[in-house]
Design a protein around this motif. Sequence first.
Motif, short mmCIF file in Angstrom:
data_model
loop_
_atom_site.label_atom_id
_atom_site.label_comp_id
_atom_site.label_asym_id
_atom_site.label_seq_id
_atom_site.Cartn_x
_atom_site.Cartn_y
_atom_site.Cartn_z
N ARG A 9 0.82 -1.21 0.00
CA ARG A 9 0.00 0.00 0.00
C ARG A 9 0.86 1.27 0.00
O ARG A 9 0.59 2.22 -0.73
CB ARG A 9 -0.90 -0.04 1.22
CG ARG A 9 -1.88 1.08 1.31
CD ARG A 9 -2.77 0.88 2.51
NE ARG A 9 -3.75 1.94 2.58
CZ ARG A 9 -4.60 2.07 3.57
NH1 ARG A 9 -4.60 1.21 4.56
NH2 ARG A 9 -5.45 3.06 3.57
N HIS A 12 2.63 1.74 -3.33
CA HIS A 12 1.66 2.20 -4.33
C HIS A 12 1.40 3.70 -4.18
O HIS A 12 1.35 4.44 -5.17
CB HIS A 12 0.36 1.41 -4.21
CG HIS A 12 -0.68 1.83 -5.19
ND1 HIS A 12 -0.57 1.56 -6.54
CD2 HIS A 12 -1.83 2.52 -5.04
CE1 HIS A 12 -1.62 2.06 -7.17
NE2 HIS A 12 -2.39 2.65 -6.27
N LYS A 13 1.27 4.17 -2.93
CA LYS A 13 1.06 5.60 -2.69
C LYS A 13 2.24 6.43 -3.19
O LYS A 13 2.07 7.50 -3.77
CB LYS A 13 0.84 5.86 -1.20
CG LYS A 13 -0.53 5.47 -0.71
CD LYS A 13 -0.68 5.83 0.75
CE LYS A 13 -2.07 5.50 1.24
NZ LYS A 13 -2.30 5.97 2.60
#
Length: 131
Positions: A9, A12-13
């Motif tokens: 996560r 991805h950010k």
Amino acid sequence: MRVWTLTVRLVHKFKVAQRAMERAMLGVSLRDRIRNEVIRQRTKVIDVAHRISKLKWQWAGHISRKTDNRWGKRVLEWRPRLGKRSLGRPQARWSDDLRKTAGRSWMREAENRSQWRALGEAYVQQWTAIG
């Protein structure tokens, strides 16, 4: 000191933020529908996931090879035994993804630099492949 655990996560950010910055550098809008690969070729910027994972791997090897009793290595080896464990899945630790690639004795593996570099390429590749 705050150390972030690399998660899918979080990577991805970072990638989304990097692509937004690259579009801003070129003055390209999302409406222009230009592929990310084309934008990356124009800006010639290194992928943030590649850079982050490579630096983490290098720093982990550097710290684990220290022979004096510095706090960095002691923090990595420290296992707290206080209180009750929280319910649910345990939170990821900073060294969990290093263990996945290099094994449980990753600190010992880091002493052999050539082998550590070869393992590092596999480690970086796993984080670069995340979209």
